[in-house]
Scaffold this motif. Structure first.
Motif, short mmCIF file in Angstrom:
data_model
loop_
_atom_site.label_atom_id
_atom_site.label_comp_id
_atom_site.label_asym_id
_atom_site.label_seq_id
_atom_site.Cartn_x
_atom_site.Cartn_y
_atom_site.Cartn_z
N GLY A 210 12.08 10.09 -37.20
CA GLY A 210 11.20 10.16 -36.03
C GLY A 210 11.84 10.99 -34.92
N ALA B 47 13.88 11.98 -31.82
CA ALA B 47 15.06 11.45 -31.11
C ALA B 47 15.65 12.60 -30.31
CB ALA B 47 16.08 10.89 -32.08
N GLU C 75 20.12 20.29 -40.06
CA GLU C 75 18.69 19.92 -40.03
C GLU C 75 18.39 18.85 -41.07
OE1 GLU C 75 16.60 24.05 -38.43
OE2 GLU C 75 16.38 23.48 -40.52
N1 LIG Z 1 13.34 14.57 -35.32
C1 LIG Z 1 13.35 15.32 -34.21
N2 LIG Z 1 13.58 14.75 -33.01
C2 LIG Z 1 13.60 15.51 -31.89
N3 LIG Z 1 13.41 16.83 -31.84
C3 LIG Z 1 13.18 17.45 -33.00
C4 LIG Z 1 13.13 16.73 -34.25
N4 LIG Z 1 12.87 17.63 -35.23
C5 LIG Z 1 12.79 18.84 -34.64
N5 LIG Z 1 12.98 18.74 -33.30
C6 LIG Z 1 12.98 19.81 -32.30
O1 LIG Z 1 11.68 20.39 -32.26
C7 LIG Z 1 11.78 21.80 -32.05
C8 LIG Z 1 11.11 22.52 -33.21
O2 LIG Z 1 11.74 22.09 -34.40
P1 LIG Z 1 11.62 22.92 -35.73
O3 LIG Z 1 12.48 22.29 -36.77
O4 LIG Z 1 10.18 23.15 -36.04
O5 LIG Z 1 12.32 24.26 -35.21
P2 LIG Z 1 12.35 25.66 -35.88
O6 LIG Z 1 13.69 26.23 -35.59
O7 LIG Z 1 11.17 26.45 -35.40
O8 LIG Z 1 12.22 25.29 -37.41
P3 LIG Z 1 12.48 26.23 -38.67
O9 LIG Z 1 13.50 27.24 -38.29
O10 LIG Z 1 12.96 25.25 -39.70
O11 LIG Z 1 11.13 26.83 -38.98
C9 LIG Z 1 13.27 22.11 -31.90
O12 LIG Z 1 13.64 22.11 -30.55
C10 LIG Z 1 13.96 20.92 -32.62
O13 LIG Z 1 15.23 20.65 -32.10
#
Ligand SMILES: Nc1ncnc2c1ncn2[C@@H]1O[C@H](COP(=O)(O)OP(=O)(O)OP(=O)(O)O)[C@@H](O)[C@H]1O
Length: 128
Positions: A93, A95, A84
């Protein structure tokens, strides 16, 4: 820390450098524990499993299974967290490749966690 590392010339072995690396690894674990909510859940689960194992006085052979299961989850979570952080630097951004990378890494944690639940159930079953 050096901005760039010369990877073509291996550095001589040094105990001081190894102990520094160990310190960085510990710092990484501490940082993860401070910042990742999922790590808090793993910590709670680890304490519950260890508490149950002491309560039921599980055998050494059974402790091995529990340790393997817990370690697998922690290793998956550390790799997921590292993925992450790297993704956020590589592509701040949106992607689609980052989404796939993060989702696959999270899937690794899920696989380890489901496996740990199964191992836990199979291990504790005879003690009930
Ligand atoms: N920069 C990015 N580009 C594309 N998709 C992203 C990006 N950052 C996060 N995502 C996607 O967005 C969704 C939510 O991301 P997020 O990191 O909030 O997930 P999460 O597992 O709920 O987070 P956390 O466990 O850190 O609280 C996921 O499917 C993740 O792959």
């Amino acid at each position: 820390m050096n901005e760039t590392k010369n990877v073509s010339t291996p550095e001589p072995f040094s105990l001081a450098a190894r102990s520094k690396s160990f310190g960085y690894a510990i710092a990484g674990i501490v940082f993860m524990l401070k910042t990742q909510h999922n790590a808090w859940l793993h910590l709670i689960a680890t304490m519950i499993v260890a508490g149950m194992a002491f309560y039921f006085k599980v055998s050494a052979a059974d402790w091995r299974w529990l340790v393997v299961a817990m370690v697998a989850v922690w290793v998956a979570e550390t790799i997921n967290t590292a993925v992450e952080y790297v993704c956020d630097v590589v592509s701040p951004g949106y992607a689609i490749a980052v989404k796939h990378a993060k989702d696959i890494a999270a899937g690794g944690v899920l696989i380890a966690a489901v496996g740990a639940v199964l191992i836990g159930a199979l291990t504790f079953w005879p003690y009930f």
